[in-house]
Motif scaffolding. Structure first.
Motif: not given
Length: 131
Positions: A40, A100, A106, A111
């Motif tokens: 991520n 993702l 995710f 991220y």
């Protein structure tokens, strides 16, 4: 030191700084979240870096072309936002994010850390340009 040597040294320092920020952030995220967090982080970092680089390249090309007159700020902004390379970078960024999410990989915090570290490294580059 000639101007071209100074530009080359700045480019090398800037690239090394971005790489150092990426390695530092990635190692911290990998320690905290493992491989999934690292994935991520790298998707966000590399995707956002591509967007920034394409915008910079377009702006540099527009401003260095002496044959054309410099457009108004509005026209320049539209040209920068709608360049094909930048739109392609946005498509890759969005495609990676959607991939993702589709594969349920995710993780929001790594991220967002990737986005933040990329932004911080871009701001750090402006510091190196002044040196």
């Amino acid at each position: 030191m000639t101007p071209s040597t100074k530009i080359a040294m700045c480019s090398l320092k800037c690239a090394l700084f971005v790489l150092l920020c990426n390695v530092g952030g990635a190692s911290g995220v990998a320690y905290g979240w493992g491989v999934l967090g690292l994935l991520n982080f790298e998707v966000a970092f590399i995707g956002f870096l591509l967007i920034l680089m394409m915008g910079y390249q377009k702006l540099k090309n527009v401003l260095q072309n002496p044959s054309q007159k410099t457009p108004s700020k509005f026209v320049l902004g539209v040209e920068l936002g709608l360049s094909w390379k930048k739109m392609g970078a946005y498509a890759l960024f969005l495609g990676a994010l959607l991939a993702l999410m589709h594969f349920r990989l995710f993780v929001p915090l790594p991220y967002l850390l990737g986005l933040g570290v990329c932004l911080g490294s871009a701001l750090g580059i402006s510091f190196f340009k002044k040196l």
